[in-house]
Scaffold this motif. Sequence first.
Motif, PDB file in Angstrom:
ATOM      1  N   GLU A  91       0.826  -1.196   0.000  1.00 49.70           N
ATOM      2  CA  GLU A  91       0.000   0.000   0.000  1.00 49.70           C
ATOM      3  C   GLU A  91       0.861   1.247   0.000  1.00 49.70           C
ATOM      4  O   GLU A  91       1.928   1.289   0.616  1.00 49.70           O
ATOM      5  CB  GLU A  91      -0.904   0.026   1.232  1.00 49.70           C
ATOM      6  N   THR A  92       0.357   2.289  -0.704  1.00 51.30           N
ATOM      7  CA  THR A  92       1.006   3.594  -0.729  1.00 51.30           C
ATOM      8  C   THR A  92       0.047   4.637  -0.157  1.00 51.30           C
ATOM      9  O   THR A  92      -1.163   4.593  -0.437  1.00 51.30           O
ATOM     10  CB  THR A  92       1.388   3.980  -2.176  1.00 51.30           C
ATOM     11  N   ASP A  93       0.593   5.568   0.634  1.00 50.28           N
ATOM     12  CA  ASP A  93      -0.219   6.622   1.261  1.00 50.28           C
ATOM     13  C   ASP A  93      -1.388   6.035   2.044  1.00 50.28           C
ATOM     14  O   ASP A  93      -2.536   6.470   1.934  1.00 50.28           O
ATOM     15  CB  ASP A  93      -0.739   7.619   0.215  1.00 50.28           C
ATOM     16  N   TRP A  94      -1.077   5.050   2.835  1.00 50.36           N
ATOM     17  CA  TRP A  94      -2.098   4.363   3.649  1.00 50.36           C
ATOM     18  C   TRP A  94      -2.174   5.067   5.005  1.00 50.36           C
ATOM     19  O   TRP A  94      -1.175   5.201   5.709  1.00 50.36           O
ATOM     20  CB  TRP A  94      -1.714   2.890   3.822  1.00 50.36           C
ATOM     21  N   ASP A  95      -3.387   5.577   5.349  1.00 49.87           N
ATOM     22  CA  ASP A  95      -3.590   6.236   6.629  1.00 49.87           C
ATOM     23  C   ASP A  95      -3.956   5.193   7.682  1.00 49.87           C
ATOM     24  O   ASP A  95      -4.915   4.426   7.506  1.00 49.87           O
ATOM     25  CB  ASP A  95      -4.706   7.277   6.540  1.00 49.87           C
ATOM     26  N   VAL A  96      -3.218   5.191   8.774  1.00 47.98           N
ATOM     27  CA  VAL A  96      -3.443   4.213   9.826  1.00 47.98           C
ATOM     28  C   VAL A  96      -3.245   4.893  11.182  1.00 47.98           C
ATOM     29  O   VAL A  96      -2.364   5.748  11.334  1.00 47.98           O
ATOM     30  CB  VAL A  96      -2.510   2.999   9.680  1.00 47.98           C
ATOM     31  N   THR A  97      -4.070   4.507  12.149  1.00 42.88           N
ATOM     32  CA  THR A  97      -3.983   5.073  13.502  1.00 42.88           C
ATOM     33  C   THR A  97      -3.736   3.945  14.494  1.00 42.88           C
ATOM     34  O   THR A  97      -4.633   3.133  14.765  1.00 42.88           O
ATOM     35  CB  THR A  97      -5.289   5.808  13.880  1.00 42.88           C
ATOM     36  N   PRO A  98      -2.532   3.831  15.015  1.00 44.88           N
ATOM     37  CA  PRO A  98      -2.246   2.787  16.010  1.00 44.88           C
ATOM     38  C   PRO A  98      -3.179   2.904  17.215  1.00 44.88           C
ATOM     39  O   PRO A  98      -3.384   3.992  17.752  1.00 44.88           O
ATOM     40  CB  PRO A  98      -0.790   3.044  16.402  1.00 44.88           C
ATOM     41  N   ASP A  99      -3.743   1.772  17.619  1.00 44.99           N
ATOM     42  CA  ASP A  99      -4.744   1.765  18.693  1.00 44.99           C
ATOM     43  C   ASP A  99      -4.491   0.541  19.569  1.00 44.99           C
ATOM     44  O   ASP A  99      -4.564  -0.593  19.098  1.00 44.99           O
ATOM     45  CB  ASP A  99      -6.153   1.721  18.088  1.00 44.99           C
ATOM     46  N   GLN A 100      -4.220   0.781  20.840  1.00 47.30           N
ATOM     47  CA  GLN A 100      -3.937  -0.334  21.738  1.00 47.30           C
ATOM     48  C   GLN A 100      -5.157  -1.222  21.958  1.00 47.30           C
ATOM     49  O   GLN A 100      -5.017  -2.424  22.181  1.00 47.30           O
ATOM     50  CB  GLN A 100      -3.443   0.204  23.093  1.00 47.30           C
ATOM     51  N   GLU A 101      -6.351  -0.627  21.917  1.00 46.74           N
ATOM     52  CA  GLU A 101      -7.558  -1.413  22.181  1.00 46.74           C
ATOM     53  C   GLU A 101      -8.009  -2.184  20.952  1.00 46.74           C
ATOM     54  O   GLU A 101      -8.682  -3.216  21.078  1.00 46.74           O
ATOM     55  CB  GLU A 101      -8.687  -0.496  22.663  1.00 46.74           C
ATOM     56  N   ASN A 102      -7.694  -1.711  19.773  1.00 43.23           N
ATOM     57  CA  ASN A 102      -8.084  -2.386  18.530  1.00 43.23           C
ATOM     58  C   ASN A 102      -6.842  -2.545  17.644  1.00 43.23           C
ATOM     59  O   ASN A 102      -6.675  -1.839  16.639  1.00 43.23           O
ATOM     60  CB  ASN A 102      -9.169  -1.592  17.795  1.00 43.23           C
ATOM     61  N   PRO A 103      -5.958  -3.457  18.005  1.00 38.26           N
ATOM     62  CA  PRO A 103      -4.671  -3.580  17.296  1.00 38.26           C
ATOM     63  C   PRO A 103      -4.833  -4.144  15.891  1.00 38.26           C
ATOM     64  O   PRO A 103      -5.787  -4.850  15.581  1.00 38.26           O
ATOM     65  CB  PRO A 103      -3.885  -4.526  18.199  1.00 38.26           C
TER      66      PRO A 103
END
Length: 521
Positions: A187-199
Amino acid sequence: MSFSVTTEPREDRQLAVTIEVDKERVERELRKAANKVAGQYRIPGFRKGKAPYHIIVQQFGLANLYNEFVEELGQELFQQAVEQEKLEPYAQSSLEDIQLEPLTYRLLVPLDPEVQLGDYHNLRLEQPAADIDENAVEQQLEQYREQFASWQSVDRPSQYGDRLTIDIKSVIAPDEEGGEETVVLDETDWDVTPDQENPLEPPGLDEQLIGLRKDETAEFSLSWPADSRSMHAGKQAQFTVKVTDVQAYESPELNDDLAKLVGPDFETLEDLKQRVRSNLEEGQKNRLENEYVTQVLDAVVEMSTLTYPPVVIEDQINSMVQDTEQRLRQMGIEDFNVFLRQINQTMEEYREQMRPEATNISRRNLVLSEIVKNENLTASDEDINRQIKLMLGVDDAEDAEAELDAETELDAEAELDSETELDSETELDAQEEPDDSEVEARIAALSNMLRQGSGRTMIVSQILTRKAIDLLLSTARGEEPEPAASQASEQVAEEAESADTESVAKTSDSTASVDAPAEAG
């Protein structure tokens, strides 16, 4: 006289009225009913309409003959009894019982409420002053910060909750030498938000993304557990990640720039604070005023003696149910039963739930109605004209330059009784922009309508209610009340006398509820 009347007072301003019909009148009605039946049905052994009375009774039964006339006769005799006994029913009477031998009607007649006012002239109640806590101002400013919060690029290592834009590729090595690798992600320019509750999958991917900066690249290996539901369960993949942006969801600083974001009227943060403080003070003053009105009215109710028929409360509940139905229709819910199912209540349960509030409103309205009479309050032509202008939202109801937008039109229509609905030719179209001449004509039509019939009665009721409330508030504050207007014409005075009992006491529109001051303007 073909009937006799006896009356018996009941509790709560109700009168039991018993009407006993003379035998001669009953006999005449029975024979008229028999002739009617004989003319409609063929009786064996007799030509149509020629069967004797006793045969008709045998064939159809005496009770069925009574059914032919008993209801209509009861209504006729009740009207005569009302005139004979000089009764003035407050609302529609109810039939309690009918006996056939002798023919006797027993009805329950609601009478006008009786109100004995307490010494409200000596009522004194302190009204609390508005006191704005600066914490409330700060809370409102924090809400503005949250309102204008946005994703902002940051120059620091990523944290949980940040939004990372990444280029990512992960592959699983072939099982055999010379085989093809399996591409899991590319993937290129993939937006992701690290989340401890929903890994993310595989486990550990979020942790690997934490601490990376913009333009930083990382390589690492991760495996899926053997019991994972993934198609790659038990396998290991090699990951290559490049971070192209790190963004944090940040609120703007509490400064002049934030004030300008809120609106063009604010040049500095202090301007915004002053407006927030002013709005909070105004809101608290209105709330305290409404609470004070309720407190004063309830104090007068408490010191007074009120006796009224149950229909007073039932009428108020009916009005409240109708208001709810109207609001539901505005929200697109046409069937009230749908609303009842949503709140898991029957109509009877819903009405009982409203009974305490309806009782309070009704008792306040009764007190206000009595004060209107006790103080000889009247509505002058000037009062009526002023109220119409307030309702129409214009300085001059005849002014061609005034604008009457769709919202004002709807508000005015909502105040009118259903009998005074606007003709379709005079309704304002919310989708059109009428010119000045059209506006002038429509405002004039609305003004004229509000000066006549039920529209005028409603306006007079509003004025009288407002005057009664103002008088009570002045008294409770220890102020010298303004003298009641005495310049009303004879016609307006008569209307006021009628309106105070018919509108103020019977309807919730008298604004005797908590919102009275705001509605009265």
